[in-house]
Design an enzyme around this catalytic site. Structure first.
Site, PDB file in Angstrom:
ATOM      1  N   ARG A  87      28.529  -5.377 -26.277  1.00 53.53           N
ATOM      2  CA  ARG A  87      27.571  -6.299 -26.868  1.00 53.53           C
ATOM      3  C   ARG A  87      26.293  -6.228 -26.050  1.00 53.53           C
ATOM      4  O   ARG A  87      26.345  -6.134 -24.813  1.00 53.53           O
ATOM      5  CB  ARG A  87      28.085  -7.749 -26.800  1.00 53.53           C
TER       6      ARG A  87
ATOM      7  N   HIS B  53      24.570   0.272 -33.450  1.00 56.82           N
ATOM      8  CA  HIS B  53      25.838  -0.482 -33.475  1.00 56.82           C
ATOM      9  C   HIS B  53      26.861   0.212 -34.382  1.00 56.82           C
ATOM     10  O   HIS B  53      27.349  -0.350 -35.367  1.00 56.82           O
ATOM     11  CB  HIS B  53      25.611  -1.941 -33.913  1.00 56.82           C
TER      12      HIS B  53
ATOM     13  N   GLU C 279      19.819  -7.435 -32.537  1.00 57.15           N
ATOM     14  CA  GLU C 279      19.942  -6.306 -33.483  1.00 57.15           C
ATOM     15  C   GLU C 279      19.567  -6.787 -34.881  1.00 57.15           C
ATOM     16  O   GLU C 279      19.897  -7.925 -35.228  1.00 57.15           O
ATOM     17  CB  GLU C 279      21.398  -5.805 -33.496  1.00 57.15           C
TER      18      GLU C 279
END
Ligand code: 8YV
Length: 311
Positions: free
Chosen positions: A227, A274, A256
């Site tokens: 993360r 991601h 993000e």
């Protein structure tokens, strides 16, 4: 029981299609009929985007279940959910291999500068000069921050590259055949590649800070598939800029997908959007599990993959 489900985030289209077949779906920003707030009994959403706090829970008094598509559930106020007797599920295991594959991919990408090489060839630069030398991966030292399911899967892959593996975590694992360092800084000081594989949330926020990056040092490479919140991103950008670390491979970021544009200018970083679990096979498996948990809830059956706090 009515089958009213609220979406916490957008979900992949194929999952949306399946959800629409079975449930009455709501998006909380667009609920016009006030009765819907009492009709909804379950939430569903994508792990890295789903946010549930006390205020949201108070708006939906009859919610008893939250199904997360993803292993991470750091956007959920678990304590608040538990106070209301809400069961939270996630999708562990099915994505472990893909995330570990991507971690290895990032190690190779930044170490061997694969994306930079690709750009070099495409730009036609090869005819004028040889490509700069890159960094060896085989036989180097890998530090794993968080030797959970994903950390162990990364270690397994790294072992095939003859890497010497060490780790840090809350405590040493009795069954892990790797050297344990009690702090991330000590691990970083003894690693060529430092990969972080811990859950997000308050407990791990900014655990990779300027001090850890300094310990990793000018030859060290940092990899994050966990993360964005686990790294002090300001310190990371500074360390990449002043080359106090050699480079980074990053799949996750603060805020993000609106990532800090300073990253775009840095040549010593490889960036992916991601993508850890982003394969057709795994996203399907994650959706199947998230849907199976939802079905079990409405069928009043035991839920399949409760988060540890709800077990
Ligand atoms: C995301 C993830 O859920 O499982 C997790 O915790 O971070 C990912 O699998 C997925 O990328 C959707 O954003």
């Amino acid at each position: 029981m009515s089958k009213d489900v609220m979406l916490l985030s957008s979900v992949p289209t194929f999952m949306m299609n399946d959800l629409q077949q079975e449930y009455v779906l709501h998006d909380h920003a667009h609920i016009l009929d006030p009765e819907v707030f009492t009709k909804v009994t379950a939430f569903v959403g994508v792990g890295s985007a789903a946010k549930v706090d006390r205020n949201l829970l108070a708006m939906f008094p009859n919610v008893k279940m939250i199904s997360i598509f993803g292993v991470g559930y750091d956007g959920i106020d678990v304590a608040a959910a538990k106070e209301r007797g809400i069961q939270v599920t996630h999708t562990p295991d099915v994505l472990t291999d893909d995330v570990a594959d991507l971690a290895m991919g990032l190690i190779l990408s930044i170490g061997r500068r694969i994306p930079q090489s690709d750009k070099f060839v495409r730009n036609g630069d090869w005819v004028s000069e040889p490509f700069t030398m890159t960094r060896k991966v085989t036989g180097t030292r890998l530090g794993v921050v968080g030797l959970g399911r994903i950390g162990q899967a990364i270690a397994k892959r790294a072992a095939a590259f003859d890497m010497t593996i060490a780790y840090t975590g809350r405590r040493a694992k009795t069954n892990a055949p790797f050297r344990y360092y009690p702090t991330a800084s000590e691990l970083a000081a003894n690693s060529d590649y430092l990969v972080v594989a811990v859950p997000g949330g308050d407990d791990t926020k900014n655990m990779i800070n300027a001090q850890v990056l300094k310990a990793l040092g000018p030859k060290g490479i940092f990899i994050n598939i966990a993360r964005g919140s686990v790294v002090d991103q300001t310190a990371l950008i500074q360390a990449l800029k002043d080359k106090s670390i050699a480079g980074a491979g990053l799949d996750v970021f603060w805020d993000e997908p609106n990532i800090d544009p300073q990253f775009f200018k840095l040549q010593n970083v490889v960036l992916t959007p991601h993508n850890g679990s982003n394969t057709h096979e795994t996203r399907r498996a994650m959706a199947d599990l998230a849907l199976a948990n939802l079905k079990a809830f409405f069928d009043e059956q035991p839920l399949l993959t409760l988060i540890p706090e709800c077990q």
